[in-house]
Design an enzyme around this catalytic site. Structure first.
Site, PDB file in Angstrom:
ATOM      1  N   GLU A 292      41.586  35.572  42.626  1.00  0.00           N
ATOM      2  CA  GLU A 292      42.741  36.361  42.200  1.00  0.00           C
ATOM      3  C   GLU A 292      42.360  37.821  41.998  1.00  0.00           C
ATOM      4  O   GLU A 292      43.185  38.719  42.185  1.00  0.00           O
ATOM      5  CB  GLU A 292      43.333  35.769  40.924  1.00  0.00           C
ATOM      6  CG  GLU A 292      44.733  36.243  40.601  1.00  0.00           C
ATOM      7  CD  GLU A 292      45.784  35.801  41.617  1.00  0.00           C
ATOM      8  OE1 GLU A 292      46.891  36.372  41.588  1.00  0.00           O
ATOM      9  OE2 GLU A 292      45.505  34.906  42.435  1.00  0.00           O
TER      10      GLU A 292
ATOM     11  N   HIS B 151      48.937  40.695  48.945  1.00  0.00           N
ATOM     12  CA  HIS B 151      48.315  39.809  47.963  1.00  0.00           C
ATOM     13  C   HIS B 151      47.577  38.660  48.666  1.00  0.00           C
ATOM     14  O   HIS B 151      46.401  38.393  48.371  1.00  0.00           O
ATOM     15  CB  HIS B 151      49.389  39.257  47.031  1.00  0.00           C
ATOM     16  CG  HIS B 151      48.888  38.324  45.979  1.00  0.00           C
ATOM     17  ND1 HIS B 151      48.636  38.717  44.696  1.00  0.00           N
ATOM     18  CD2 HIS B 151      48.583  36.997  46.026  1.00  0.00           C
ATOM     19  CE1 HIS B 151      48.197  37.687  43.986  1.00  0.00           C
ATOM     20  NE2 HIS B 151      48.155  36.623  44.774  1.00  0.00           N
ATOM     21  N   GLU B 152      48.255  37.996  49.577  1.00  0.00           N
ATOM     22  CA  GLU B 152      47.626  36.860  50.254  1.00  0.00           C
ATOM     23  C   GLU B 152      46.500  37.316  51.190  1.00  0.00           C
ATOM     24  O   GLU B 152      45.530  36.576  51.392  1.00  0.00           O
ATOM     25  CB  GLU B 152      48.679  36.043  51.012  1.00  0.00           C
ATOM     26  CG  GLU B 152      49.768  35.442  50.138  1.00  0.00           C
ATOM     27  CD  GLU B 152      49.240  34.617  48.973  1.00  0.00           C
ATOM     28  OE1 GLU B 152      48.131  34.064  49.082  1.00  0.00           O
ATOM     29  OE2 GLU B 152      49.937  34.534  47.942  1.00  0.00           O
TER      30      GLU B 152
ATOM     31  N   HIS C 186      43.344  37.285  49.225  1.00  0.00           N
ATOM     32  CA  HIS C 186      42.714  35.959  49.207  1.00  0.00           C
ATOM     33  C   HIS C 186      42.017  35.674  50.536  1.00  0.00           C
ATOM     34  O   HIS C 186      40.871  35.212  50.572  1.00  0.00           O
ATOM     35  CB  HIS C 186      43.773  34.886  48.968  1.00  0.00           C
ATOM     36  CG  HIS C 186      44.266  34.802  47.566  1.00  0.00           C
ATOM     37  ND1 HIS C 186      43.445  34.535  46.501  1.00  0.00           N
ATOM     38  CD2 HIS C 186      45.524  34.917  47.051  1.00  0.00           C
ATOM     39  CE1 HIS C 186      44.167  34.492  45.380  1.00  0.00           C
ATOM     40  NE2 HIS C 186      45.433  34.727  45.691  1.00  0.00           N
TER      41      HIS C 186
END
Length: 489
Positions: free
Chosen positions: A284, A254-255, A258
């Site tokens: 996101e 997830h990170e 980003h």
């Protein structure tokens, strides 16, 4: 030098100082000793004061009046500088400084209260932060909705009314899907030993598999995983849970989503307003499509199953199909960041409604915990057992991030639209993911979304990439198809 040249040189220094301020926040989350809280609050306040003064420097107004855009990029930079200049000029310097100081202190108060399950210890700090953000919103909004003024910080052009309509379409179908799934037998869970060192080693392998450039980044541990920075210095954090390696792996992916967005922006935009992600909703969309549509796909989990068996031996799952179901298991839980795809947005919508009520003054801070617990029981069918599973679980309100939460669900909607377009553009995507090769997907996202940074407004950017005006339809179709197959409904 032309007025445009002078303005951009000045702005480059402002952008650099902003990155330094961000690094203070990264350090506070990862390395800072506990005893440094008060000094760090002053440091944050000092940096906020410097940045505020630069952003309302009278020369900016003069440069903007005289600057002539040379191309599409300079026109976008001028528009972003003008927006920031006009907005910042409405906020007194003492308020900007006070917000930076108070949120820095409130973060540590929240962390301690969370550890001690003590809501009352956090509420005075939350009240001070909320009062300051309300004051800021009033300065910016004028006669408009104060919540929209806060939302605009994170998702330019969005309004609470628009999002309420979108979320109103999401909620009933998600609730119905959740109910149908929870009426079915749950897939098997993991079993085995998952040492932290092995989790972190595979976590780094996953980061690299998704294109994270460690030459310009690093991976550290934090209570609440996050990504920080842009350009040539983009850092992420993850966390480990002994019995739940997925927490580590999917927090990392997830990170990385980003971070890959920031690392993927055209280097020509470095240290300019265009040289950062255009909104938190678009940000996101990248983290969620990396984590879910790619990372939790049947093709990629088949590859991950082999890597986990290599690292951990027997994990209690007999085959790749069962592992895919295990990764996507829908189960009742309290924590937003650990929620499955079906229930995640229901967690966000709860926060969206509560924070709107807080900002409007319709909900008192002293009544927040009870309101949270009542709404949670209504939405999820069971009671919150302790504050760290309820109102104290998220860091956002301690940091003054009112208006941030809805961008999580908006990002999921954007990701649904992008995934639909990606599938059409990369027809052999599953064959690539089954080899652990994400380059076809991440390359498409870099080319169609990430490289532009802030060149286009959020809805325009997603519309150009997806070939459609963003709406909730593709996300709902994806979820109903995927989980319908897993659970046989």
């Amino acid at each position: 030098m032309t007025a445009l040249d002078e303005l951009m040189a000045f702005q480059r220094e402002t952008e650099a100082l902003s990155q330094v301020a961000g690094r203070l926040g990264w350090d506070q989350e990862t390395m800072m000793p506990d005893g440094a809280v008060d000094q760090r609050a002053e440091e944050h306040g000092a940096m906020a004061g410097v940045l505020h003064a630069r952003r309302i420097d009278p020369r900016i107004g003069d440069w903007l009046a005289r600057a002539e855009p040379a191309d599409e990029v300079s026109a976008a930079n001028l528009a972003l500088i003008r927006r920031d200049f006009e907005r910042t000029a409405k906020v007194p310097a003492r308020l900007a400084t006070a917000l930076a100081q108070e949120t820095s202190r409130a973060h540590r108060i929240w962390a301690q209260a969370r550890a001690e399950e003590d809501v009352a210890a956090f509420l005075p700090a939350l009240s001070r932060v909320l009062d300051l953000r309300r004051e800021e919103a009033a300065c910016v909004a004028g006669d408009a909705d104060p919540y929209d003024a806060l939302l605009d910080d994170y998702e330019p052009g969005a309004t609470a009314a628009q999002l309420s309509t979108m979320f109103g379409a999401l909620r009933p179908r998600l609730s119905e899907l959740r109910a149908r799934i929870l009426d079915r037998p749950a897939p098997p869970g993991l079993a085995g030993d998952f040492p932290e060192a092995a989790q972190l080693a595979l976590s780094q392998e996953l980061a690299l598999a998704f294109g994270y450039d460690l030459n310009m980044g690093r991976i550290d541990k934090a209570v609440h995983p996050f990504s920080s920075g842009s350009g040539l210095d983009v850092r992420i954090t993850t966390r480990t849970v002994p019995a739940d390696p997925f927490n580590c792996f999917y927090s990392t992916i997830h990170e990385v989503g980003h971070a890959a967005y920031e690392q993927g922006i055209d280097r020509a935009h470095l240290l300019t307003p265009v040289g950062a992600g255009v909104s938190m909703g678009v940000h996101e969309s990248q983290s969620r499509i990396y984590e879910n549509q790619l990372g939790r796909s049947e093709a990629f989990t088949g590859w991950l199953y082999g890597r986990m068996r290599d690292r951990f031996g027997d994990i209690g799952i007999a085959n790749e199909r069962d592992f895919f179901a295990c990764v996507n298991r829908v189960s009742s839980g309290f924590i937003r960041t650990e929620a499955d795809e079906v229930q995640y947005n229901l967690h966000v919508l709860l926060r969206f409604d509560l924070e709107r009520a807080l900002v409007a003054g319709d909900l008192a801070v002293t009544d927040l915990e009870a309101a949270w617990n009542d709404r949670f029981a209504a939405d999820f069918g069971f009671a919150v057992d302790k504050p760290s599973h309820g109102v104290l679980q998220d860091v956002h309100w301690s940091e003054g991030l009112f208006g941030y939460f809805p961008t999580y669900s908006l990002g999921n909607v954007y990701a649904g639209c992008l995934h639909e377009a990606l599938r059409g553009a990369v027809p052999d995507l599953d064959a690539q993911l089954a080899r652990g090769d994400t380059s076809g997907a991440t390359g498409w996202l870099r080319e169609n979304v990430q490289r532009f940074g802030g060149l286009y407004q959020p809805v325009e950017l997603i519309g150009r990439a997806a070939g459609r005006t963003p709406d909730e339809g593709p996300l709902l179709s994806y979820l109903e198809t995927k989980f319908g197959a897993i659970y046989g409904i």
